[in-house]
Motif scaffolding. Sequence first.
Motif, PDB file in Angstrom:
ATOM      1  N   LYS A  28     120.168  46.194  23.659  1.00 28.95           N
ATOM      2  CA  LYS A  28     118.947  45.563  23.179  1.00 28.95           C
ATOM      3  C   LYS A  28     118.015  46.508  22.432  1.00 28.95           C
ATOM      4  CE  LYS A  28     116.533  45.963  27.638  1.00 28.95           C
ATOM      5  NZ  LYS A  28     115.811  45.195  28.692  1.00 28.95           N
ATOM      6  N   TYR A  29     118.317  47.807  22.436  1.00 28.03           N
ATOM      7  CA  TYR A  29     117.521  48.753  21.658  1.00 28.03           C
ATOM      8  C   TYR A  29     118.310  49.295  20.467  1.00 28.03           C
ATOM      9  CZ  TYR A  29     114.742  48.528  25.910  1.00 28.03           C
ATOM     10  OH  TYR A  29     114.002  48.079  26.982  1.00 28.03           O
TER      11      TYR A  29
ATOM     12  N   SER B 140     118.400  48.354  17.478  1.00 29.05           N
ATOM     13  CA  SER B 140     117.682  48.343  16.202  1.00 29.05           C
ATOM     14  C   SER B 140     117.218  49.743  15.810  1.00 29.05           C
ATOM     15  CB  SER B 140     116.486  47.397  16.278  1.00 29.05           C
ATOM     16  OG  SER B 140     116.896  46.060  16.472  1.00 29.05           O
TER      17      SER B 140
ATOM     18  N   CYS C 230     112.189  51.529  19.179  1.00 29.23           N
ATOM     19  CA  CYS C 230     112.339  50.179  19.710  1.00 29.23           C
ATOM     20  C   CYS C 230     111.996  50.119  21.195  1.00 29.23           C
ATOM     21  CB  CYS C 230     113.770  49.679  19.483  1.00 29.23           C
ATOM     22  SG  CYS C 230     113.977  47.898  19.755  1.00 29.23           S
TER      23      CYS C 230
ATOM     24  N   CYS D 165     109.336  47.737  18.109  1.00 28.95           N
ATOM     25  CA  CYS D 165     109.962  46.450  18.403  1.00 28.95           C
ATOM     26  C   CYS D 165     108.961  45.444  18.967  1.00 28.95           C
ATOM     27  CB  CYS D 165     111.120  46.626  19.374  1.00 28.95           C
ATOM     28  SG  CYS D 165     112.687  46.991  18.553  1.00 28.95           S
TER      29      CYS D 165
ATOM     30  N   GLN E 115     113.965  43.253  17.060  1.00 30.47           N
ATOM     31  CA  GLN E 115     114.776  43.729  18.176  1.00 30.47           C
ATOM     32  C   GLN E 115     115.990  42.827  18.313  1.00 30.47           C
ATOM     33  OE1 GLN E 115     112.761  44.125  21.909  1.00 30.47           O
ATOM     34  NE2 GLN E 115     114.500  45.063  22.927  1.00 30.47           N
ATOM     35  N   VAL E 116     117.158  43.387  18.046  1.00 27.30           N
ATOM     36  CA  VAL E 116     118.382  42.595  17.999  1.00 27.30           C
ATOM     37  C   VAL E 116     119.403  43.178  18.969  1.00 27.30           C
ATOM     38  CG1 VAL E 116     120.198  41.673  16.517  1.00 27.30           C
ATOM     39  CG2 VAL E 116     117.920  42.099  15.572  1.00 27.30           C
ATOM     40  N   LEU E 117     119.924  42.351  19.857  1.00 33.54           N
ATOM     41  CA  LEU E 117     120.961  42.757  20.804  1.00 33.54           C
ATOM     42  C   LEU E 117     122.297  42.716  20.078  1.00 33.54           C
ATOM     43  CD1 LEU E 117     121.879  43.436  23.697  1.00 33.54           C
ATOM     44  CD2 LEU E 117     121.982  40.984  24.153  1.00 33.54           C
TER      45      LEU E 117
ATOM     46  N   ASN F 215     108.246  43.047  23.975  1.00 29.51           N
ATOM     47  CA  ASN F 215     109.460  43.116  23.176  1.00 29.51           C
ATOM     48  C   ASN F 215     110.620  42.430  23.880  1.00 29.51           C
ATOM     49  OD1 ASN F 215     109.263  45.208  25.083  1.00 29.51           O
ATOM     50  ND2 ASN F 215     110.797  46.418  24.037  1.00 29.51           N
TER      51      ASN F 215
ATOM     52  N   ALA G 276     114.844  40.710  22.902  1.00 29.92           N
ATOM     53  CA  ALA G 276     115.888  40.344  21.949  1.00 29.92           C
ATOM     54  C   ALA G 276     116.148  38.843  21.972  1.00 29.92           C
ATOM     55  CB  ALA G 276     117.169  41.108  22.265  1.00 29.92           C
TER      56      ALA G 276
ATOM     57  N   ASP H 214     118.282  36.434  19.378  1.00 30.02           N
ATOM     58  CA  ASP H 214     119.414  35.669  19.911  1.00 30.02           C
ATOM     59  C   ASP H 214     119.301  34.203  19.512  1.00 30.02           C
ATOM     60  OD1 ASP H 214     120.735  37.765  21.100  1.00 30.02           O
ATOM     61  OD2 ASP H 214     119.913  37.418  23.094  1.00 30.02           O
TER      62      ASP H 214
END
Length: 396
Positions: free
Chosen positions: A98-99, A101, A175, A198, A216-218, A296, A298, A302
């Motif tokens: 999850k961090y 990014s 992030c 993030c 923030q993208v998983l 923050n 993700a 999602d």
Amino acid sequence: MRTLGILSLRFSVLILIVAVVLVLFSSHSILTHSILTFCFRSSTLQSAVDSDVFSDIYHSPEVFRLDYGEMEKKFKIYIYPDGDPNTYYQTPRKLTGKYASEGYFFQNIRESQFRTDDPERAHLFFIPISCHKMQGKGMSYENMTIIVKSYVESLISKYPYWNRTLGTDHFFVTCHDIGVRATEGLPLLVKNSIRVVCSPSYDVGFIPHKDVSLPQVLQPFALPAGGNDTANRKMLGFWAGHRNSKIRVILAREWENDTELDIQNNRINRATGHLVYQRKFYNTMFCICPGGSQVNSARVADSIHYGCVPVILSNYYDLPLNDILNWRKFSLILNERDVYRLKYILKNVSDSEFTTLHYNLVKVQKHFQWNSPPVRHDAFHMVMYNLWLRRHVIKY
């Protein structure tokens, strides 16, 4: 999209050439007028097609299209050399989770055309601060703060660039909240430089129009992107997670027994089946995104990836890419007090309104995807465009 732009340009140029030639050599004014009218209408039609490509999801589609192109041609970033190799390095610990990014940005900036080795050509200066490695060694926040402060102060004394603007043309990326906390020991860094963090809020001192919200993208995503599948979305709303904030406690208490809302007051246990959590995104119209103990999350990315319209349930949330994207075109933004009316609000969205939200949501998916090497209009490039916009407010 680049191909479409080239074809559009060629088409417009061809129309202009034909019009000029016929005006010069035609002796029939009526014919000339008709041809010019046709050319004008054709050009207008083509502009409408171009605009449609960038419509709906942006605040100013045409401005974004033109300014983004200028950024690609001109924007330059100078990256400061690393500090102590035991504490600083240009690629954070990993590109997963999850961090991820933060790691992707560090790697992407090195691979991109924006990087320059000539600081005199640079619009902005990147301070490569990453606390992942220090955290992995079990280092305390206090020691991280000391190390970060020492490194930044060494850059200020060694190079002349910070002092030209007092750091307003400098930025760092983090992030994880540890990166934010580790920079707080240097007030000028927090106050003057651009912080790319993030999904922040005012709770971490986020300053809109100076700082930048990092998507923030998983990653990697467990399943393919959802889209054009509204008929399969039978559940009205979905949320599952820890009750680690007041709004989450209320959300679970009010709706966990509802038959049209799938609200679970804990994370879904993996023992219940493979990727059960992710698959629920495919079957749901609206995915609830309430604030947790940390702002923050993700979960928003999602929801976008799996095609489930996000419902932002927070009194304040500086949404990623908010300066560029019109979030109301592909999400619902609610105040926390709306949690008591949540079902009524969701059911009051008409079928046509939901279809439009979902259609626009699919269009923004590319902006919340990290790639290596980076791809045009992906998350990295959108963050870079945000930084490109910030350069205009820097005072020398």
